[in-house]
Design an enzyme around this catalytic site. Structure first.
Site, PDB file in Angstrom:
ATOM      1  N   THR A   2      27.273  26.238  40.685  1.00  0.00           N
ATOM      2  CA  THR A   2      27.838  24.936  39.998  1.00  0.00           C
ATOM      3  C   THR A   2      28.774  25.286  39.084  1.00  0.00           C
ATOM      4  O   THR A   2      29.141  26.501  38.423  1.00  0.00           O
ATOM      5  CB  THR A   2      26.568  24.321  39.156  1.00  0.00           C
ATOM      6  OG1 THR A   2      26.093  24.958  37.887  1.00  0.00           O
ATOM      7  CG2 THR A   2      25.501  24.095  40.000  1.00  0.00           C
ATOM      8  N   ASP A   3      29.786  24.105  38.754  1.00  0.00           N
ATOM      9  CA  ASP A   3      30.845  24.199  37.926  1.00  0.00           C
ATOM     10  C   ASP A   3      30.464  23.692  36.467  1.00  0.00           C
ATOM     11  O   ASP A   3      29.373  23.536  36.302  1.00  0.00           O
ATOM     12  CB  ASP A   3      32.107  23.624  38.602  1.00  0.00           C
ATOM     13  CG  ASP A   3      31.871  22.163  38.683  1.00  0.00           C
ATOM     14  OD1 ASP A   3      30.955  21.373  38.177  1.00  0.00           O
ATOM     15  OD2 ASP A   3      32.836  21.465  39.701  1.00  0.00           O
ATOM     16  N   GLN A   4      31.676  23.691  35.688  1.00  0.00           N
ATOM     17  CA  GLN A   4      31.563  23.321  34.411  1.00  0.00           C
ATOM     18  C   GLN A   4      30.832  21.654  34.276  1.00  0.00           C
ATOM     19  O   GLN A   4      30.051  21.297  33.295  1.00  0.00           O
ATOM     20  CB  GLN A   4      32.857  23.316  33.598  1.00  0.00           C
ATOM     21  CG  GLN A   4      32.573  23.908  32.306  1.00  0.00           C
ATOM     22  CD  GLN A   4      33.798  24.178  31.644  1.00  0.00           C
ATOM     23  OE1 GLN A   4      35.095  23.781  32.195  1.00  0.00           O
ATOM     24  NE2 GLN A   4      33.870  25.084  30.535  1.00  0.00           N
ATOM     25  N   VAL A  47      27.998  20.532  38.844  1.00  0.00           N
ATOM     26  CA  VAL A  47      27.873  20.257  40.421  1.00  0.00           C
ATOM     27  C   VAL A  47      28.282  21.547  41.139  1.00  0.00           C
ATOM     28  O   VAL A  47      28.969  22.277  40.633  1.00  0.00           O
ATOM     29  CB  VAL A  47      28.736  19.009  40.641  1.00  0.00           C
ATOM     30  CG1 VAL A  47      28.180  17.622  39.985  1.00  0.00           C
ATOM     31  CG2 VAL A  47      30.145  19.177  40.554  1.00  0.00           C
TER      32      VAL A  47
END
Length: 133
Positions: free
Chosen positions: A13-15, A18
Site C-alpha cells: 500500500t501507499d501513503q 491503497v
C-alpha cells in the site's frame, strides 16, 4: 480461466492506504504462475526448454482501490495465442459479497530463445495454453 487468491500486505500500500498502482503487475505475474501450474506445467518448464516469455506490452484499467488485508481474486486467461506471442487477460476483484471489480488488464508476451530472438511457441506449450483459448 484460473483464479489466484492474494491477500494484500501492508507493504503493497501507499501513503493513502491503497494498493500502489504498479503492484497490480506483480499480482498479474503471480496469477500467470498459477495459470501454468493449474494446467500441469510451470514457467520453469518453459525456461528449461530454452525459451522465455518476456512481457512486451502491459496495460491496466483501474476501477476501484484495494486496501491492506483485502483478499484479491485474480482471474487470468489466455485471450490470444499467435505463432510467437500470447496475451493474458486479467480481472482483479475484491473477495466478498458482492465481489468488487478493482481493475482489468492484459499482458502480451513474446516467445524468445536464449539468444533473445523471437521463436515459435513450441507445440507442447501451445497445447497447454489452448486448453483455455
Amino acid at each position: 480461466m484460473v483464479e489466484a487468491r492474494i491477500r494484500v500486505i501492508y507493504g503493497d500500500t501507499d501513503q493513502m492506504g491503497v494498493v500502489y498502482h504498479a503492484n497490480y503487475f506483480r499480482y498479474f505475474e503471480f496469477a500467470r504462475g498459477e495459470y501454468f501450474r493449474a494446467r500441469g506445467g510451470s514457467y520453469r518448464d518453459v525456461e528449461r526448454e530454452g525459451l522465455m516469455l518476456p512481457v512486451v506490452e502491459a496495460s491496466i484499467a483501474y476501477k476501484s482501490p484495494a486496501r491492506y488485508d483485502d483478499v484479491l481474486l485474480v482471474h487470468v486467461r489466455v485471450s490470444e495465442l499467435k505463432r510467437a506471442s500470447l496475451t493474458f487477460h486479467y480481472d482483479v476483484r475484491r473477495e466478498g459479497a458482492p465481489e468488487t471489480l478493482l481493475c482489468t488488464g492484459q499482458t502480451v508476451h513474446a516467445c524468445v530463445g536464449r539468444d533473445g530472438r523471437p521463436t515459435r511457441l513450441p507445440p507442447v506449450l501451445v497445447a497447454l495454453l489452448q486448453m483455455a483459448v
